[in-house]
Design a protein around this motif. Structure first.
Motif, short mmCIF file in Angstrom:
data_model
loop_
_atom_site.label_atom_id
_atom_site.label_comp_id
_atom_site.label_asym_id
_atom_site.label_seq_id
_atom_site.Cartn_x
_atom_site.Cartn_y
_atom_site.Cartn_z
N SER A 1 0.84 -1.20 0.00
CA SER A 1 0.00 0.00 0.00
C SER A 1 0.88 1.25 0.00
CB SER A 1 -0.91 0.00 1.23
OG SER A 1 -0.13 -0.04 2.42
N SER B 1 2.10 4.72 1.04
CA SER B 1 2.02 5.54 2.25
C SER B 1 1.79 7.00 1.90
CB SER B 1 3.32 5.41 3.07
OG SER B 1 3.59 4.06 3.38
N SER B 2 1.24 7.74 2.86
CA SER B 2 1.11 9.18 2.68
C SER B 2 2.48 9.84 2.84
CB SER B 2 0.11 9.75 3.69
OG SER B 2 0.57 9.50 5.01
N GLY B 3 2.60 11.05 2.40
CA GLY B 3 3.89 11.74 2.51
C GLY B 3 4.73 11.55 1.25
N ASN B 4 6.02 11.83 1.39
CA ASN B 4 6.91 11.80 0.22
C ASN B 4 7.42 10.41 -0.11
OD1 ASN B 4 6.89 14.67 -0.17
ND2 ASN B 4 8.31 14.87 1.56
N THR C 1 7.39 5.89 0.33
CA THR C 1 6.60 4.69 0.57
C THR C 1 7.52 3.47 0.53
OG1 THR C 1 4.59 3.50 -0.04
CG2 THR C 1 6.04 4.19 -1.86
N LYS D 1 5.54 7.76 -7.16
CA LYS D 1 5.62 6.99 -5.92
C LYS D 1 4.61 5.86 -5.97
CE LYS D 1 3.70 8.51 -2.17
NZ LYS D 1 3.35 9.26 -0.94
#
Length: 442
Positions: free
Chosen positions: A304, A306-309, A311, A399
């Motif tokens: 999955s 991930s949020s943010g910059n 993963t 990403k």
């Protein structure tokens, strides 16, 4: 580098740069390769010119060293010439004194000549008197004419006095002549000795002047050579500067070309991603499964996003952490994190970026390098030992986008993903590698 060669290189560079914007996209990578070849040639030429500059500097240094030696020799000759001039002046002073002695001697000679002349006159007068009176017989007549013994004694005394006087005059005459001749010889010998010494000194000075003239001519020649070498060095430095500017310009063009290629690749990737997403949604609407593994060797779903910059790049367990470890019984430093899992395991980009290199390495196997620019900082991620990769050089990726599949290629022991993270670009020394856990949750 020769001027004609440099002009040919410059013309080739201008043509390559000028034609870059006109070629189709599929030829962009070839044009970049051509530019890199041109840049390599310029750097080689620049290295050759810098070698020539170093050679000129060595020759200038040797020339200056020779000049310093000559200056020291000239200074020594100047000192010798000065000393010789001083000695010549001293000899001139001695000669002048000797000439004064000669003048004084001449005056004394004149006095002696007068005395000799007076004595000669006296002797001549005596001789005439003796001749007129009958020579020596006159003295006998004088003695025989004595009237008594006492008169005889008186006459004998008088005759002795006259004879002794004549004898004294002759002795004085002879002594004065010998003294005159001796003084003349002494002064003439001294004058001759001084003149010979002066002549020797003047010959020595002439020899020293000749040597100094030769040294002056040689140092003039060396200074002319130094000036010529400085001009040649200056021209080479200008040439090296021009080559540096050309190299920088080519580098700028390469960067622009790469950015253009990356942009085109990004657009193509985005289009492909949109098409894939649309196909995925269509499949989902028809009840298609996600392709998740049911164990064994089936396909594993992507992790999955991930949020943010950042993963996680792949599903699986961490089989080796970043840092010091023991591998095959030997101490080792692990520059990344290993993620292991069986089956067909997709690998995704850990962040948005551009593929800087996708190739096969003997050590890393199938490998991808991705450059990321996040909040003004450059990062590089490395994905190694893959069974295959699905991206190409200069392709833009997002990403969570699948870029390849986990494998066991290169220097690997079992299927896994070797993942590295760098601040800045990748370096062979791994000096700027960091622990991926500082940025990504595993």
């Amino acid at each position: 580098m020769k001027v004609n060669s440099f002009k040919s290189l410059l013309l080739a560079f201008v043509l390559a740069v000028g034609s870059l914007s006109m070629v189709p996209t599929k030829y962009a990578e070839g044009s970049i390769s051509d530019l890199k070849d041109e840049k390599k040639q310029v750097e080689e030429e620049k290295k050759e010119v810098e070698s020539q500059i170093s050679e000129k500097e060595n020759k200038i240094s040797e020339n200056q060293s020779k000049q310093e030696d000559l200056v020291a020799q000239i200074n020594s000759l100047d000192k010798q010439i000065t000393d010789t001039n001083t000695k010549i002046e001293e000899k001139n002073a001695e000669i002048e004194e000797t000439n004064k002695e000669i003048e004084k001697l001449k005056a004394e000679i004149e006095v002696l000549k007068v005395k000799i002349a007076e004595r000669d006159a006296l002797l001549k007068e005596r001789a005439r008197s003796v001749q007129q009176n009958g020579g020596s017989a006159s003295y006998i007549d004088v003695l025989l004419g004595s009237k008594s013994f006492s008169d005889f004694i008186t006459r004998v005394t008088a005759v002795n006095t006259l004879v002794n006087a004549d004898k004294q005059i002759l002795e004085d005459q002879q002594r004065d002549k010998e003294s005159l001749e001796e003084k003349q010889k002494e002064v003439e010998a001294k004058l001759k000795q001084l003149e010979e010494a002066k002549a020797n000194l003047e010959a020595l000075k002439a020899e020293l002047d000749g040597k100094k003239k030769e040294k002056d001519a040689l140092i003039t020649e060396l200074r002319a050579q130094e000036a010529e070498l400085e001009v040649e060095k200056s021209e080479l430095e200008q040439h090296a500067h021009d080559l540096h500017e050309m190299s920088a310009e080519i580098a700028s063009q390469i960067q622009a070309a790469e950015e253009k290629a990356a942009k085109l690749a990004k657009e193509a990737a985005e289009k492909k991603a949109r098409e894939a997403e649309a196909a995925k949604k269509a499949a989902a609407s028809q009840g298609s499964g996600s392709g998740s593994s049911s164990g064994g060797g089936g396909t594993v779903s992507t992790p999955s996003v991930s949020s943010g910059n950042w993963t996680r790049p792949a599903a699986g367990y961490v089989s080796s952490e970043y840092g010091a470890r023991t591998l095959n019984g030997r101490a080792d430093f692990h520059d990344g994190i290993d993620i292991a899992k069986s089956g067909s395991v997709p690998i995704v980009a850990a962040a948005d970026g551009v593929v800087s290199k996708a190739y096969y390495s003997n050590s890393y196997g199938n490998t991808i390098f991705i450059s990321h620019y996040i909040n003004g900082t450059e990062y590089t991620t490395v994905y190694a030992h893959m069974s295959s990769y699905q991206v190409s050089n200069f392709q833009t990726v997002s990403k969570g986008q699948v870029i390849g599949y986990m494998g066991n290629t290169g220097a690997s022991y079992g299927q896994h993903l070797h993942f590295e993270l760098y601040i800045g670009g990748w370096t062979p020394s791994h000096s700027n590698a960091v622990n991926p856990r500082n940025y990504i949750s595993f």
